[in-house]
Design an enzyme around this catalytic site. Structure first.
Site, PDB file in Angstrom:
ATOM      1  N   ASP A  95      -5.165 -17.456   7.645  1.00  0.00           N
ATOM      2  CA  ASP A  95      -4.582 -17.362   6.298  1.00  0.00           C
ATOM      3  C   ASP A  95      -3.752 -18.589   5.924  1.00  0.00           C
ATOM      4  O   ASP A  95      -3.143 -18.619   4.851  1.00  0.00           O
ATOM      5  CB  ASP A  95      -3.721 -16.098   6.182  1.00  0.00           C
ATOM      6  CG  ASP A  95      -4.543 -14.868   5.782  1.00  0.00           C
ATOM      7  OD1 ASP A  95      -5.651 -15.046   5.231  1.00  0.00           O
ATOM      8  OD2 ASP A  95      -4.079 -13.732   6.042  1.00  0.00           O
ATOM      9  N   HIS A  97       1.837  -9.537  -3.692  1.00  0.00           N
ATOM     10  CA  HIS A  97       2.671 -10.731  -3.890  1.00  0.00           C
ATOM     11  C   HIS A  97       2.876 -10.895  -5.398  1.00  0.00           C
ATOM     12  O   HIS A  97       1.962 -10.631  -6.184  1.00  0.00           O
ATOM     13  CB  HIS A  97       1.945 -11.997  -3.406  1.00  0.00           C
ATOM     14  CG  HIS A  97       2.087 -12.284  -1.945  1.00  0.00           C
ATOM     15  ND1 HIS A  97       1.063 -12.834  -1.203  1.00  0.00           N
ATOM     16  CD2 HIS A  97       3.132 -12.139  -1.092  1.00  0.00           C
ATOM     17  CE1 HIS A  97       1.468 -13.005   0.048  1.00  0.00           C
ATOM     18  NE2 HIS A  97       2.720 -12.590   0.140  1.00  0.00           N
ATOM     19  N   CYS A 145      -2.723 -18.905  -4.817  1.00  0.00           N
ATOM     20  CA  CYS A 145      -2.380 -18.717  -3.400  1.00  0.00           C
ATOM     21  C   CYS A 145      -2.808 -19.903  -2.542  1.00  0.00           C
ATOM     22  O   CYS A 145      -2.217 -20.173  -1.509  1.00  0.00           O
ATOM     23  CB  CYS A 145      -3.083 -17.495  -2.814  1.00  0.00           C
ATOM     24  SG  CYS A 145      -2.785 -15.968  -3.649  1.00  0.00           S
ATOM     25  N   ASN A 163      15.469  37.723 -26.120  1.00  0.00           N
ATOM     26  CA  ASN A 163      15.155  38.821 -27.029  1.00  0.00           C
ATOM     27  C   ASN A 163      13.854  39.506 -26.600  1.00  0.00           C
ATOM     28  O   ASN A 163      13.735  40.731 -26.596  1.00  0.00           O
ATOM     29  CB  ASN A 163      15.005  38.215 -28.434  1.00  0.00           C
ATOM     30  CG  ASN A 163      14.977  39.241 -29.542  1.00  0.00           C
ATOM     31  OD1 ASN A 163      15.918  39.991 -29.726  1.00  0.00           O
ATOM     32  ND2 ASN A 163      13.870  39.279 -30.294  1.00  0.00           N
ATOM     33  N   ALA A 164      12.892  38.685 -26.198  1.00  0.00           N
ATOM     34  CA  ALA A 164      11.531  39.187 -26.003  1.00  0.00           C
ATOM     35  C   ALA A 164      11.399  40.227 -24.903  1.00  0.00           C
ATOM     36  O   ALA A 164      10.758  41.256 -25.094  1.00  0.00           O
ATOM     37  CB  ALA A 164      10.580  38.021 -25.741  1.00  0.00           C
TER      38      ALA A 164
HETATM   39  N1  ARG Z   1      -4.427 -12.632   3.406  1.00  0.00           N
HETATM   40  C1  ARG Z   1      -3.271 -13.232   2.885  1.00  0.00           C
HETATM   41  C2  ARG Z   1      -2.111 -12.240   3.023  1.00  0.00           C
HETATM   42  O1  ARG Z   1      -2.317 -11.069   2.878  1.00  0.00           O
HETATM   43  C3  ARG Z   1      -3.454 -13.603   1.454  1.00  0.00           C
HETATM   44  C4  ARG Z   1      -2.283 -14.324   0.876  1.00  0.00           C
HETATM   45  C5  ARG Z   1      -2.455 -14.630  -0.561  1.00  0.00           C
HETATM   46  N2  ARG Z   1      -1.406 -15.448  -0.987  1.00  0.00           N
HETATM   47  C6  ARG Z   1      -0.672 -15.260  -2.099  1.00  0.00           C
HETATM   48  N3  ARG Z   1       0.221 -16.142  -2.413  1.00  0.00           N
HETATM   49  N4  ARG Z   1      -0.788 -14.198  -2.841  1.00  0.00           N
HETATM   50  O2  ARG Z   1      -1.019 -12.621   3.298  1.00  0.00           O
END
Ligand code: ARG
Length: 704
Positions: free
Chosen positions: A65, A168, A264, A524-525
């Protein structure tokens, strides 16, 4: 090319979906194509290189990542706040990013250990550099925000993410040049939406639809008037064009499989720094202490859930776990909230769970004078059903007349300080009222594991109760009724007309005759239908024996009302022998006090119906005093009214065919409430049966 703008990217040499840490990765493990990823990444790289400078950080094997450089940290001028990844799967990226920024001459700030913050994924500068939008809820902790405010000397606006798919901030929120904001409102809680709307003028808000949001349209790179994104609908494209933005689409589907797209994959390392900034953060923190069977009773998890559900976050500072079953535990919890308002909300809920300030922080309650009869100060503390104490002149004073939805009024009398729950209309000039949420505590009975289990057993509003469950509750209620009667206690019944329609009348009259009911509350009812049935055999014109409408029957109830009006009261109609059976008859004969509260839809009304609602509420409150148990039989309004007047500790049994009513009553959160979703006529017949069984068993025991 805009020379002054620089981005950091990381080539996808080692990119893959290797694990699942967000909903997009689910089902995609090892399903992405490296070749296509490389191709897509390069395309994005070239698009950006055309418009700005793109720096590269070396990809590292084992950290797939790392391509998502937005999560490296947060850049502001010469400052770099290094991320602390929430998931261990990404924590190994931290040293590589740190090294790169150190080498480039940035001053690197590091957050305390165990304080997650995922960089520019969750922190986005207003494009004018006026403030920082910071997300929390999934990956970054609210408590990181004050650090950002301090280090960057900037105002931080906290936004709570509430949809897992948009974990995020940059997946659903994108500030654009000129103060525009592209965002997906449902990804935020309502408070955050309010905050956004307060900061950004309506004409600058570009709210997108779900279909664009799931194509990561908000995960866009903005360079001046250009917006680079994975995919955009024609609608959104036109919308953006109208305000001068050109969209460049570049497919990033391979990265969507990991939950990321254009934004991202980049980190802007040149961010505008405005000179006249000021440090400001709305985040507040407070420490509370909880004591009791915290684990066994589930109290601690309830408290922590409540903090998070209401938009706060927590840190458990100490937890002293009681070792034996009977020993209690204690915990100090630091609570953080994005604003003062939310803090007060959370703290008052925690007070209901029995939370107190730690000893060194105990102080007197804040009081404000009443300056207009019948009106409280703005910030008055809203009372609850739990036994409460308030601290005045360094002493805890017990609050009298405990009920919910009141204010706590403090008066000084010759005998000392008095604290009393009062409804707003009864407040008087000269009294002082508790405001805010300090110096207040509730006394909770220690809940144990056993109680939690029995609570689960007895409380069944969550779903429609099965027949066997109804029987179990009936057994429990019959037992209690019997105990209360035998010790001379007080049972209050609130009943709606459905009791009569469903054939419950004979059972309710039986209960009254046998001494199981000490007060009847209704409208009342119920009285009209009951007496219509006893005099004419119909209830709202329906023959109760045959279950069919009687010709002209719809006039029955008006005739009945007319007759009672002629007699002058129900009691007089009974005396005169006009009413000879039924619920009202038994009340009169057995001297059971009753109160009938009127409403707008009442026919007549009966002479006994109290049409002055304030008086009716007072009558109800008076009759409810000292109740041991309240049976609420299919009458939503009267039951809710009664619920509001009743302190915790009084057993409430709410029977209604509509689960929503039962849930509503149980929302008081009292462990003494039992909800039963069933036909009230059936419930009463089972109850009478069960009581008879107890009686015959008792008689057998007596004779042996
Ligand atoms: N797989 C990564 C995570 O879950 C993806 C990150 C995406 N980055 C972002 N800035 N939204 O952390």
């Amino acid at each position: 090319m805009t020379d002054s703008i620089r981005f950091l990217m990381c080539a996808p040499n080692h990119y893959d979906v290797d694990y699942v840490i967000n909903p997009w990765m689910e089902g995609n493990v090892h399903k992405s194509s490296r070749d296509r990823a490389v191709e897509q990444w390069e395309k994005l790289y070239h698009v950006l290189k055309d418009k700005a400078i793109v720096d590269l950080v070396a990809p590292q094997k084992g950290w797939p990542d790392m391509v998502f450089t937005a999560n490296a940290g947060l850049v502001f001028g010469n400052i770099f706040v290094l991320s602390r990844f929430y998931h261990k799967e990404r924590q190994g990226e931290e040293p590589y990013f740190k090294e790169w920024f150190e080498k480039q001459g940035y001053t690197v700030y590091e957050l305390p250990k165990d304080l997650p913050f995922e960089g520019a994924g969750d922190a986005l500068l207003d494009r004018e550099g006026r403030w920082l939008w910071a997300g929390y809820g999934f990956r970054s902790e609210l408590d990181s925000h004050p650090y950002l405010a301090k280090w960057l000397n900037i105002e931080v606006i906290s936004l709570r993410l509430s949809d897992e798919r948009f974990y995020h901030l940059d997946t659903c929120f994108c500030p654009l040049t000129g103060g525009y904001l592209l965002y997906y409102p449902p990804a935020f809680d309502s408070y955050s939406n309010k905050v956004i709307e307060m900061r950004v003028a309506p004409e600058k808000l570009i709210a997108i639809e779900e279909s664009d949001a799931i194509n990561f349209a908000c995960n866009a790179v903005n360079i001046d008037k250009i917006v680079v994104m994975n995919k955009v609908s024609d609608r959104l494209k036109t919308r953006l064009a109208k305000v001068g933005f050109e969209v460049i689409e570049t497919p990033l589907t391979e990265f969507l499989k990991a939950g990321g797209a254009a934004k991202c994959l980049t980190l802007r390392v040149t961010e505008p720094v405005q000179a006249d900034r000021r440090e400001n953060v709305m985040v507040e923190s407070r420490t509370i202490r909880m004591e009791g069977h915290l684990l066994d009773s589930g109290l601690i998890s309830r408290a922590l859930d409540l903090i998070v559900e209401n938009g706060g976050s927590f840190q458990v500072l100490n937890f002293n776990l009681g070792e034996q079953r009977q020993s209690t535990s204690s915990a100090d919890v630091k609570v953080s909230a994005p604003s003062h308002e939310i803090m007060e909300e959370i703290i008052s809920l925690l007070i209901d769970l029995g939370a107190v300030p730690p000893p060194q922080e105990i102080c007197d309650a804040n009081l404000e004078p009443v300056i207009q009869d019948g009106v409280g100060p703005d910030d008055f503390y809203v009372s609850t059903i739990y036994p409460t104490e308030v601290r005045v002149n360094c002493q805890w004073v017990k609050v009298e007349n405990q009920r919910m939805d009141g204010a706590i009024a403090i008066t000084e009398t010759p005998e000392g300080i008095k604290a009393k729950c009062k409804i707003l209309r009864d407040l008087k000039v000269g009294e002082k009222v508790v405001v805010d949420v300090v110096g207040i505590r509730t006394i909770r009975k220690a809940e144990s594991r056993e109680q939690r289990n029995s609570q689960e057993f007895s409380f069944m509003s969550g779903s429609v109760s099965s027949e066997r469950r109804v029987e179990l509750v009936v057994e429990q209620v019959a037992w209690e009724l019997r105990q209360i009667r035998d010790r001379g206690g007080k049972v209050v019944v609130t009943a709606g007309p459905v009791v009569i329609h469903t054939g419950g009348s004979e059972h309710l009259t039986h209960l009254i005759r046998e001494g199981y009911v000490q007060v009847l509350l209704g409208g009342n009812a119920i009285a009209v239908h009951d007496m219509e049935q006893s005099t004419m055999g119909t209830s709202l014109g329906v023959d109760m024996k045959r279950g069919v409408a009687v010709r002209g029957g719809h006039r029955h109830h008006l005739k009945l009302i007319n007759s009672i009006r002629r007699y002058g009261s129900i009691a007089k109609a009974v005396e005169a022998g006009f009413i000879t059976s039924g619920v009202m008859y038994e009340c009169i004969k057995n001297k059971i006090p009753f109160s009938l509260a009127g409403s707008i839809r009442d026919d007549g009304p009966l002479p006994d119906t109290q049409m002055d609602l304030i008086k009716a509420q007072e009558e109800y409150a008076e009759l409810l005093r000292g109740a041991d148990m309240i049976l609420m039989l299919s009458s939503m309004l009267h039951s809710i009214g009664v619920g509001n007047m009743t302190p915790a500790g009084v057993k409430m049994v709410c029977v209604d065919i509509n689960p929503a009513v039962v849930t509503k009553l149980s929302d008081r959160g009292s462990i003494e409430s039992i909800g039963v979703v069933t036909d009230v006529g059936l419930f009463l017949s089972l109850l009478v049966n069960q009581l008879d069984k107890l009686t015959s068993r008792y008689n057998v025991a007596q004779t042996v």
